[in-house]
Design a protein around this motif. Sequence first.
Motif, short mmCIF file in Angstrom:
data_model
loop_
_atom_site.label_atom_id
_atom_site.label_comp_id
_atom_site.label_asym_id
_atom_site.label_seq_id
_atom_site.Cartn_x
_atom_site.Cartn_y
_atom_site.Cartn_z
N GLY A 1 0.79 -1.42 0.33
CA GLY A 1 -0.03 -0.44 -0.23
C GLY A 1 0.79 1.25 0.06
O GLY A 1 0.57 1.98 -1.18
N TYR A 2 2.05 1.27 0.82
CA TYR A 2 2.12 2.63 1.12
C TYR A 2 3.72 2.84 -0.46
O TYR A 2 3.14 3.87 -0.58
N ALA A 3 4.04 1.59 -1.09
CA ALA A 3 4.52 1.55 -1.83
C ALA A 3 4.42 2.14 -3.39
O ALA A 3 4.36 3.09 -3.91
N ILE A 4 3.15 2.25 -3.66
CA ILE A 4 1.77 1.92 -4.20
C ILE A 4 1.47 3.93 -4.53
O ILE A 4 1.35 4.65 -5.69
N GLY A 5 1.10 3.93 -3.03
CA GLY A 5 0.88 5.70 -2.60
C GLY A 5 1.65 6.66 -2.90
O GLY A 5 1.69 7.64 -3.29
N ALA A 6 2.87 6.01 -2.50
CA ALA A 6 3.82 6.55 -2.33
C ALA A 6 4.32 7.23 -3.76
O ALA A 6 4.83 8.37 -3.63
N PHE A 7 4.28 6.04 -4.90
CA PHE A 7 4.91 6.25 -6.36
C PHE A 7 4.36 7.05 -6.62
O PHE A 7 4.06 8.49 -7.62
N ALA A 8 2.53 7.21 -6.39
CA ALA A 8 1.40 8.15 -6.85
C ALA A 8 1.58 8.96 -6.39
O ALA A 8 1.15 10.06 -7.45
N GLY A 9 1.71 9.60 -5.59
CA GLY A 9 2.20 10.98 -4.82
C GLY A 9 3.13 11.43 -5.54
O GLY A 9 2.73 12.44 -5.85
N PHE A 10 4.44 10.29 -5.55
CA PHE A 10 5.63 11.32 -6.22
C PHE A 10 4.99 11.77 -7.47
O PHE A 10 5.25 12.69 -7.60
N VAL A 11 4.51 10.42 -8.68
CA VAL A 11 3.88 11.35 -9.68
C VAL A 11 3.56 12.69 -10.15
O VAL A 11 3.82 13.22 -10.34
N PHE B 1 -14.58 -1.48 1.40
CA PHE B 1 -14.74 -2.31 2.06
C PHE B 1 -15.94 -3.46 0.98
O PHE B 1 -15.84 -4.73 0.72
N PHE B 2 -16.78 -2.30 0.33
CA PHE B 2 -17.55 -2.59 0.00
C PHE B 2 -17.59 -2.66 -1.36
O PHE B 2 -18.30 -3.62 -2.15
N VAL B 3 -17.00 -1.70 -2.30
CA VAL B 3 -16.64 -1.44 -2.90
C VAL B 3 -15.57 -2.09 -4.10
O VAL B 3 -15.59 -3.24 -5.10
N PHE B 4 -14.46 -2.75 -3.61
CA PHE B 4 -13.25 -3.85 -3.53
C PHE B 4 -13.73 -5.29 -3.62
O PHE B 4 -14.22 -5.18 -2.65
N PRO B 5 -12.86 -5.62 -4.63
CA PRO B 5 -13.79 -7.56 -4.20
C PRO B 5 -13.47 -8.29 -2.89
O PRO B 5 -13.44 -8.77 -2.71
N THR B 6 -12.52 -7.76 -2.73
CA THR B 6 -11.33 -8.18 -1.44
C THR B 6 -11.36 -7.86 -0.38
O THR B 6 -10.71 -5.95 -0.60
N SER B 7 -11.31 -7.71 1.12
CA SER B 7 -10.86 -7.02 1.95
C SER B 7 -9.32 -6.22 1.26
O SER B 7 -9.02 -5.35 2.01
N GLY B 8 -8.18 -7.42 1.17
CA GLY B 8 -6.56 -6.84 1.39
C GLY B 8 -6.63 -5.49 0.59
O GLY B 8 -6.23 -5.07 0.73
N SER B 9 -7.15 -5.80 -0.96
CA SER B 9 -7.27 -5.35 -1.82
C SER B 9 -7.98 -3.77 -1.32
O SER B 9 -7.21 -2.61 -1.37
N ALA B 10 -9.13 -3.71 -0.30
CA ALA B 10 -9.22 -2.39 -0.22
C ALA B 10 -8.80 -1.65 0.74
O ALA B 10 -8.02 -0.90 1.20
N SER B 11 -8.04 -2.73 1.56
CA SER B 11 -6.92 -2.73 2.51
C SER B 11 -5.91 -1.87 2.41
O SER B 11 -5.21 -0.02 2.58
#
Lengths: 261, 333
Positions: B146-156, B191-201
Amino acid sequence: MVSANLQTAGSAAGMAVGIHGVSHSFQLEDRPLPVLDDVSIDVQPGEFVALLGPSGCGKSTLLRLLAGLDQPSEGRVVGDGADITAPDPSRVLVFQDPTLYPWRTVQANVALGLEARGLLKTQGHRVGDAIRLVGLAGFEAAYPHQLSGGMAQRVALARALVNDPRLLLLDEPLGKLDSLTRLSMQGELVSLWQRSGLTALLVTHDVEEALILAQRVIVFSPRPARIAAELVVDRPYPRHRDDPHLVELRRQALAVLGLDS
Amino acid sequence: MSASGITVAAPGVTPRASAPALWLGGLLAGGIWLGAAAFTAWLPDEIEVGRTQELALLAAVLGGLAVLAALTSGLFGEAGLKLRKAGPWLSVLGLALIGWEWLTAKSGTLPLPFFASPQGLLEVYLEDWPRLGESVLRSLWLLLTGYAIGAFAGFVAGVALGWSKAIGYWVHPVLRLIGPLPATAWLPIAFFVFPTSGSASTFLVALAAWFPVTVLTWSGVVGVNRNYYDIARTLGASQTFLVLKVAIPAALPQVFVGLFMGLGASFSVLVVAEMLGVKAGLGWYLQWAQGWAAYGNMYAALVVMALMCSGLTTLLFKSRDRLLAWQKGTVRW
Ligand SMILES: Nc1ncnc2c1ncn2[C@@H]1O[C@H](COP(=O)(O)OP(=O)(O)OP(=O)(O)O)[C@@H](O)[C@H]1O
Ligand SMILES: [Mg+2]
């Protein structure tokens, strides 16, 4: 001082520079601030011209126009007959403030131009030559915050020279140097200019420096800058500051600047 | 002139020529830890706990090591000097262990089940380590992805915002509206929109990291000294060069401030997401322990969590120190 041979790539003859009726003003809040007023100068290829003038008159502004960083409000600036509309590595400006990149070592700062143009692989050796030329061998790995003001200024000079420019625009490049280093850098500048045949425009506050270095000295009036006088210094190099001819010219220049008490 | 050169001194430790052979602070710490071992082993427990002898053994081993280090630290040079600095802390920790042991196991002043004794914690680690270990791995995985995705997206996003007016026009209002919203507020929807609770988190953790990284990268890029660009342009730099070799390195100190803030935000979202949705990881372990009134497990998990968060923060500091070695006068973690 190490006499490094920063060999020019052969083709690099000086650039002919034309400043035709250039006026420039900045917009300050609501009213315009005129800085240059109808300035016209023609510089021959390979000529060394010094620009003298009171602080804030518009000398740095003129150099920025020649570098292509800004466009004049009126008039034309021309390099080799073509209008200058954008920066180009053949015209290099050494800023008044060294503005080195703090995250780059001396070596990497000097290499900036070659790196930007993708020439680092083939011409990387020029970096070391330029650093030696300004007397900073041994400091390649230092970061800018570890340098003195004068050393930073010399790095900025090396960063410009490494690009083998055809027009060298110098904005008080020796301003922060102690008098000894200053003297030897003046000598280096003259021999570099003589060796490479580039055109040099030097802004300085120091009348003596202008007379020692330049073939022609242009004196500006206070802002907005107008050409107040033009002195031709027809003396062979190396020059000596006690040359009576130079002493006389110095008196004239100071008189134009309003400093002859 | 040619003989000039510089050496960059390592910050902090000044190496001394010869350290005194005997380290008295180490002897003191060793003595205290051995004392704690004796105290634990020989005083009878007031409450019913296992693993008392193991705790005593552990304290004795630590004490023995401290004594050994005290006698030999002169031989280890730099590392020995670093160890010496820790001397007072080692002593105080030994005393704290004695105090804690006294208040819980030996006197029962702090009663079960709300307070855990040292051997109680040790028991959790020795007996429940598979579950605890799995929780750590799950938490780490969720946090890092999560952090890697968020940090990368934030940086870009930050670089794009700072660089391009057109992108700024579209992204800026979105950022202003959505950014300050706490990522946890998205929890029910996620938690409602994402298919799994893992991806939601993962999404929530990424969102929490994204905002501060974006804003600070953006401000870093906007704040770059204009002259840096002018210099590069007169030397023939392309737009790509200006972005990659001028704007980004110049903005990097600010980017790291954003990365630190983002890391903190993603820690808290991680725990909440695990407690409410994922049913795995340290957050879930904490809640599970609370549900069973297993307070010992809770303290044990808290300690592990503190170590994990602190370790990750240290890692970030270390990478900053590497990347921004050219800066002077930065905080040392
Ligand atoms: N970007 C700018 N915006 C507004 N005004 C400017 C800007 N740059 C320069 N000026 C103004 O133009 C005038 C001339 O500035 P310039 O830097 O060319 O002076 P200078 O002759 O180089 O002076 P010095 O010898 O002190 O360096 C100054 O009054 C300054 O305030
Ligand atoms: Mg100036």
